[in-house]
Design a protein around this motif. Structure first.
Motif, PDB file in Angstrom:
ATOM      1  N   PRO A 167       0.811  -1.214   0.000  1.00  0.00           N
ATOM      2  CA  PRO A 167       0.000   0.000   0.000  1.00  0.00           C
ATOM      3  C   PRO A 167       0.851   1.273   0.000  1.00  0.00           C
ATOM      4  O   PRO A 167       0.334   2.372  -0.177  1.00  0.00           O
ATOM      5  N   LYS A 168       2.157   1.116   0.174  1.00  0.00           N
ATOM      6  CA  LYS A 168       3.012   2.280   0.360  1.00  0.00           C
ATOM      7  C   LYS A 168       3.593   2.770  -0.970  1.00  0.00           C
ATOM      8  O   LYS A 168       4.353   2.068  -1.622  1.00  0.00           O
ATOM      9  N   THR A 169       3.213   3.994  -1.361  1.00  0.00           N
ATOM     10  CA  THR A 169       3.743   4.558  -2.596  1.00  0.00           C
ATOM     11  C   THR A 169       5.058   5.252  -2.301  1.00  0.00           C
ATOM     12  O   THR A 169       5.117   6.138  -1.457  1.00  0.00           O
TER      13      THR A 169
ATOM     14  N   SER B 235      15.674  11.014   4.524  1.00  0.00           N
ATOM     15  CA  SER B 235      15.813   9.565   4.653  1.00  0.00           C
ATOM     16  C   SER B 235      14.465   8.907   4.395  1.00  0.00           C
ATOM     17  O   SER B 235      13.431   9.395   4.862  1.00  0.00           O
ATOM     18  N   GLY B 236      14.487   7.845   3.641  1.00  0.00           N
ATOM     19  CA  GLY B 236      13.243   7.127   3.363  1.00  0.00           C
ATOM     20  C   GLY B 236      12.374   7.793   2.327  1.00  0.00           C
ATOM     21  O   GLY B 236      11.224   7.415   2.123  1.00  0.00           O
ATOM     22  N   SER B 237      12.912   8.808   1.612  1.00  0.00           N
ATOM     23  CA  SER B 237      12.095   9.488   0.610  1.00  0.00           C
ATOM     24  C   SER B 237      12.105   8.744  -0.727  1.00  0.00           C
ATOM     25  O   SER B 237      11.492   9.194  -1.680  1.00  0.00           O
TER      26      SER B 237
ATOM     27  N   LYS C  17      15.063   7.658  -2.436  1.00  0.00           N
ATOM     28  CA  LYS C  17      16.225   7.937  -3.283  1.00  0.00           C
ATOM     29  C   LYS C  17      16.870   6.641  -3.785  1.00  0.00           C
ATOM     30  O   LYS C  17      17.145   6.499  -4.970  1.00  0.00           O
ATOM     31  N   SER C  18      17.095   5.708  -2.848  1.00  0.00           N
ATOM     32  CA  SER C  18      17.715   4.440  -3.267  1.00  0.00           C
ATOM     33  C   SER C  18      16.809   3.678  -4.218  1.00  0.00           C
ATOM     34  O   SER C  18      17.279   3.063  -5.181  1.00  0.00           O
ATOM     35  N   VAL C  19      15.515   3.726  -3.936  1.00  0.00           N
ATOM     36  CA  VAL C  19      14.561   3.024  -4.807  1.00  0.00           C
ATOM     37  C   VAL C  19      14.630   3.604  -6.219  1.00  0.00           C
ATOM     38  O   VAL C  19      14.613   2.868  -7.206  1.00  0.00           O
TER      39      VAL C  19
HETATM   40  N1  LIG Z   1      12.365  -3.940  -1.171  1.00  0.00           N
HETATM   41  C1  LIG Z   1      11.544  -3.153  -0.460  1.00  0.00           C
HETATM   42  N2  LIG Z   1      10.385  -3.636   0.032  1.00  0.00           N
HETATM   43  C2  LIG Z   1       9.543  -2.848   0.717  1.00  0.00           C
HETATM   44  N3  LIG Z   1       9.760  -1.557   0.996  1.00  0.00           N
HETATM   45  C3  LIG Z   1      10.899  -1.007   0.543  1.00  0.00           C
HETATM   46  C4  LIG Z   1      11.860  -1.773  -0.213  1.00  0.00           C
HETATM   47  N4  LIG Z   1      12.883  -0.956  -0.540  1.00  0.00           N
HETATM   48  C5  LIG Z   1      12.587   0.251  -0.007  1.00  0.00           C
HETATM   49  N5  LIG Z   1      11.397   0.240   0.638  1.00  0.00           N
HETATM   50  C6  LIG Z   1      10.754   1.376   1.290  1.00  0.00           C
HETATM   51  O1  LIG Z   1      10.848   2.474   0.438  1.00  0.00           O
HETATM   52  C7  LIG Z   1      11.093   3.663   1.153  1.00  0.00           C
HETATM   53  C8  LIG Z   1      12.231   4.421   0.526  1.00  0.00           C
HETATM   54  O2  LIG Z   1      13.435   3.728   0.753  1.00  0.00           O
HETATM   55  P1  LIG Z   1      14.837   4.247   0.223  1.00  0.00           P
HETATM   56  O3  LIG Z   1      14.739   4.536  -1.229  1.00  0.00           O
HETATM   57  O4  LIG Z   1      15.838   3.246   0.648  1.00  0.00           O
HETATM   58  O5  LIG Z   1      15.046   5.601   1.021  1.00  0.00           O
HETATM   59  P2  LIG Z   1      16.282   6.581   0.964  1.00  0.00           P
HETATM   60  O6  LIG Z   1      15.771   7.813   0.325  1.00  0.00           O
HETATM   61  O7  LIG Z   1      16.680   6.811   2.380  1.00  0.00           O
HETATM   62  O8  LIG Z   1      17.360   5.906   0.164  1.00  0.00           O
HETATM   63  C9  LIG Z   1      11.365   3.258   2.591  1.00  0.00           C
HETATM   64  O9  LIG Z   1      10.258   3.629   3.361  1.00  0.00           O
HETATM   65  C10 LIG Z   1      11.492   1.761   2.541  1.00  0.00           C
HETATM   66  O10 LIG Z   1      10.896   1.199   3.685  1.00  0.00           O
END
Ligand SMILES: Nc1ncnc2c1ncn2[C@@H]1O[C@H](COP(=O)(O)OP(=O)(O)O)[C@@H](O)[C@H]1O
Ligand SMILES: [Mg+2]
Lengths: 236, 258
Positions: free
Chosen positions: B18-20, B41-43, B45-47
């Motif tokens: 459910p989390k966008t 953090s958690g915005s 970026k890594s995704v």
């Molecule tokens: N494989 C995954 N499964 C579920 N949730 C994820 C996964 N990867 C990241 N998230 C969620 O996506 C959100 C963004 O994560 P991330 O991109 O790592 O943040 P940041 O900007 O700190 O790099 C976080 O809330 C994390 O919980």
């Protein structure tokens, strides 16, 4: 299920990492020998002792050799070796791959143009499937030897007669069915280790859960498939 | 500016259950430019990085590399596109079963089929470039400090001389001096390769040093995009709050109140 299919597909498609397969075979096979050896040795011994106390009443002492060799090759060696290796190797695989997952090492493989299935999963699955039958074959011999020791040195049987009785009722299919079981169990152990490791999420806790799941699911699958394969071989 | 951008992202969306996390990201990166994406953090970026790399499958949108659509590429095709990339992971992600030089040479040996001696020579060269001597090359990654691990990871990312390099929080977890050393190395390496760089960070000092352009991600979208010189006069309240590190402002952290 999809994971299993992908893994098997990569097992037959090149490229192969032979060096990695070799290392896994050493890890899974050679280093499991002591555990499997001890387990089957004492199982063979206890089988001889138990069947003696049971059969003595019917003065059918000659049946002991047959009981030992058939139970070992058909059931005990594959199942016990399977369960022991599931605990030893399945857990190690899940922990290693799980740690690689949560520390992004698996993602790093992908960015370095390496398929993690080929690099991590395939060598472990091939090694598991190939090495467990070898372990079980060794276990068969050690188990029979355990029975022999008890029968000859503790129960005072004639060594020649014991060996003759062992060979007389043993059929090829008994050993083969045990080895087929072993191959299937080896595949299941590696598959469960890789699968749960691969799917692990969320740090150390996730890796711990993956390890537990790998061992539990492999053990249960081993018992289920043991029943199924026994049915396939010996029904009718 | 009629040239196609190196990377063009349009309407990129990704949800976990459910989390966008990404909700329609649009981003262009020109060839040879160094873009820094900032955000809390958690915005996501890594995704965002992992979606562009194809490590995470995006739900919707378009990702073009050199004008080629890459969303949905698989197998061999995906590997071919991946060869253009180098990536420095947040935690380093060094392979702990391999020695330092084998880590650096990994992409050359496994990915490109370079001969081992040649790959080793290049690995030592890259390690020297990040200030690590030959003595380090035979250690295992676990024996190194955090800063050294980052440098090894940087050497690994540049070893295959990629056209595009991604840096995921390269300075997080380092002391300010080591962070600056890493920043300098990144600038030098990117310049030497003439590569296109995408860095994500929440460290503003690092961003100012590395970036030509800056973009800010907030609530799954890029809310501001401009040259680094204009960041202090962005006219965007979110950006102002972020670069000055204030708790008060339009960005409200989810903190449970009694
Ligand atoms: N494989 C995954 N499964 C579920 N949730 C994820 C996964 N990867 C990241 N998230 C969620 O996506 C959100 C963004 O994560 P991330 O991109 O790592 O943040 P940041 O900007 O700190 O790099 C976080 O809330 C994390 O919980
Ligand atoms: Mg991150």
């Amino acid at each position: 299920m999809l994971f299993a299919l992908t893994a098997v597909m990569h097992c037959v498609l090149p490229p192969f990492y032979f060096r990695l397969i070799g290392r896994q075979m050493l890890d899974i096979g050679y280093y499991s020998l002591p555990v499997v050896g001890m387990t089957t040795l004492f199982s063979g011994m206890v089988l001889a002792l138990q069947s003696y106390s049971g059969f003595a009443r019917f003065s059918a002492e000659s049946a002991i050799a047959t009981v030992v060799v058939l139970s070992m090759t058909r059931e005990l060696a594959p199942v016990l070796a399977g369960l022991m290796v599931a605990g030893r190797v399945g857990a190690a695989i899940a922990a290693e791959i799980g740690t690689m997952r949560v520390t992004e090492q698996i993602d790093a493989l992908t960015t370095l143009s390496t398929n993690p299935f080929k690099y991590l999963v395939v060598p472990r699955i091939l090694a598991g499937t190939l090495m467990l039958p070898l372990l079980v074959l060794t276990g068969d011999i050690i188990g029979v030897f355990g029975g022999y020791i008890v029968a000859v040195y503790q129960l005072g049987f004639n060594p020649g007669t014991y060996i003759k009785n062992t060979a007389e009722y043993l059929e090829f299919i008994d050993v083969v069915s045990g080895l087929v079981k072993a191959a299937v169990f080896g595949f299941l152990i590696s598959l469960m280790g890789c699968y749960h490791g691969y799917q692990s999420r969320g740090g150390a806790q996730g890796v711990g859960a993956a390890t537990t799941n790998a061992v539990v699911s492999a053990s249960i699958l081993i018992l289920i498939f043991n029943y199924v394969i026994t049915g396939l071989f010996f029904e009718r | 500016m009629s040239q196609t951008p190196k990377i063009r992202v349009r309407g990129l969306k990704k949800s976990f259950g459910p989390k966008t996390v990404l909700n329609g990201v649009d981003l262009d990166i020109e060839s040879g430019e160094s873009l820094v994406v900032i955000g809390g953090s958690g915005s996501g970026k890594s995704v965002l990085l992992k979606c562009i790399l194809g490590i995470i499958q995006a739900d919707a949108g378009s990702i073009q590399i050199d004008g080629e659509e890459t969303l949905g590429l698989r197998g061999r095709e995906r590997e071919r596109v991946m060869r253009k990339f180098g990536m420095l992971f947040q935690g380093g992600a060094l392979f702990d079963s391999l020695k330092v030089w084998e880590n650096v040479a990994f992409g050359l040996i496994q990915g490109r089929g370079t001969a081992k001696d040649e790959a080793r020579r290049i690995a030592l060269e890259k390690l020297a470039q990040v200030g690590l001597g030959e003595a380090v090359s035979t250690l295992s990654p676990a024996e190194l400090s955090g800063g050294m691990q980052k440098r090894v990871a940087l050497a690994r990312a540049i070893a295959t001389e990629p056209e595009i390099i991604f840096f995921d929080e390269p300075t997080t977890g380092l002391d300010p001096i080591m962070a600056d050393v890493i920043n300098d190395l990144i600038v030098a390496c990117v310049k030497e390769l003439g590569a296109t760089a995408l860095t994500i960070t929440h460290d503003m000092a690092s961003a100012r040093k590395i970036a030509n352009k800056v973009a800010m991600i907030y609530e799954g979208r890029i809310i501001w995009h401009g040259p680094v010189e204009r960041i202090d006069a962005s006219g965007n309240d979110h950006v102002d709050q972020f670069i000055h590190g204030r708790a008060d402002g339009p960005i409200q952290m989810q903190v449970t109140r009694p």
